[in-house]
Motif scaffolding. Structure first.
Motif, PDB file in Angstrom:
ATOM      1  N   LEU A  77     -23.824 -26.459 103.616  1.00  0.00           N
ATOM      2  CA  LEU A  77     -23.484 -27.801 103.141  1.00  0.00           C
ATOM      3  C   LEU A  77     -24.660 -28.687 103.513  1.00  0.00           C
ATOM      4  O   LEU A  77     -24.804 -29.099 104.661  1.00  0.00           O
ATOM      5  CB  LEU A  77     -22.206 -28.311 103.804  1.00  0.00           C
ATOM      6  N   THR A  78     -25.530 -28.954 102.550  1.00  0.00           N
ATOM      7  CA  THR A  78     -26.739 -29.730 102.808  1.00  0.00           C
ATOM      8  C   THR A  78     -26.701 -31.008 102.003  1.00  0.00           C
ATOM      9  O   THR A  78     -26.420 -30.992 100.810  1.00  0.00           O
ATOM     10  CB  THR A  78     -27.990 -28.923 102.422  1.00  0.00           C
ATOM     11  N   LEU A  79     -26.967 -32.138 102.675  1.00  0.00           N
ATOM     12  CA  LEU A  79     -27.017 -33.454 102.031  1.00  0.00           C
ATOM     13  C   LEU A  79     -28.217 -34.203 102.571  1.00  0.00           C
ATOM     14  O   LEU A  79     -28.396 -34.308 103.785  1.00  0.00           O
ATOM     15  CB  LEU A  79     -25.738 -34.246 102.307  1.00  0.00           C
ATOM     16  N   MET A  80     -29.057 -34.699 101.656  1.00  0.00           N
ATOM     17  CA  MET A  80     -30.172 -35.570 102.042  1.00  0.00           C
ATOM     18  C   MET A  80     -29.936 -36.918 101.382  1.00  0.00           C
ATOM     19  O   MET A  80     -29.605 -36.992 100.198  1.00  0.00           O
ATOM     20  CB  MET A  80     -31.506 -35.004 101.553  1.00  0.00           C
ATOM     21  N   ILE A  81     -30.083 -37.984 102.173  1.00  0.00           N
ATOM     22  CA  ILE A  81     -29.925 -39.343 101.668  1.00  0.00           C
ATOM     23  C   ILE A  81     -31.268 -40.031 101.813  1.00  0.00           C
ATOM     24  O   ILE A  81     -31.788 -40.164 102.918  1.00  0.00           O
ATOM     25  CB  ILE A  81     -28.839 -40.118 102.428  1.00  0.00           C
ATOM     26  N   LEU A  82     -31.843 -40.455 100.687  1.00  0.00           N
ATOM     27  CA  LEU A  82     -33.155 -41.102 100.692  1.00  0.00           C
ATOM     28  C   LEU A  82     -33.030 -42.550 100.253  1.00  0.00           C
ATOM     29  O   LEU A  82     -32.259 -42.868  99.346  1.00  0.00           O
ATOM     30  CB  LEU A  82     -34.096 -40.366  99.749  1.00  0.00           C
ATOM     31  N   SER A  83     -33.814 -43.421 100.882  1.00  0.00           N
ATOM     32  CA  SER A  83     -33.900 -44.810 100.441  1.00  0.00           C
ATOM     33  C   SER A  83     -35.270 -45.340 100.836  1.00  0.00           C
ATOM     34  O   SER A  83     -36.008 -44.697 101.574  1.00  0.00           O
ATOM     35  CB  SER A  83     -32.797 -45.661 101.084  1.00  0.00           C
ATOM     36  N   SER A  84     -35.590 -46.504 100.348  1.00  0.00           N
ATOM     37  CA  SER A  84     -36.876 -47.105 100.704  1.00  0.00           C
ATOM     38  C   SER A  84     -36.749 -47.745 102.082  1.00  0.00           C
ATOM     39  O   SER A  84     -35.649 -48.121 102.493  1.00  0.00           O
ATOM     40  CB  SER A  84     -37.280 -48.139  99.664  1.00  0.00           C
TER      41      SER A  84
END
Length: 86
Positions: A77-84
């Motif tokens: 279960l892999t989740l990456m959350i990207l933002s500036s």
């Protein structure tokens, strides 16, 4: 591959987030109904409901939901959350 051209485009994540996830989330079985999977709608519901949180808090919240709501998984279960940056 000298003749291969790859087009690229840059997008801004200002005031938004990009979520990258593995299929383990979509295929994850629910603890209380093992015949049912979380599915895309379930994952989206979790992300929308926690979207007001900062990224660290949201990631922790999703992790907690996974631990309490999902049956034991054979897949990752892999989740990456990207933002500036702020």
């Amino acid at each position: 591959l000298p003749k291969v051209r790859i087009k690229s485009k840059t997008y801004s994540l200002k005031d938004s987030r990009l979520y990258l996830y593995s299929d383990g989330f979509i295929e994850a079985r629910l603890k209380d109904s093992p015949q049912k999977v979380l599915g895309l709608k379930g994952l989206l519901r979790w992300l929308v409901q926690s979207g007001h949180m900062d990224i660290q808090e949201q990631a922790g919240h999703i992790k907690e939901l996974g631990q309490t709501s999902l049956a034991d998984q054979a897949d990752d279960l892999t989740l990456m959350i990207l933002s500036s940056p702020d």
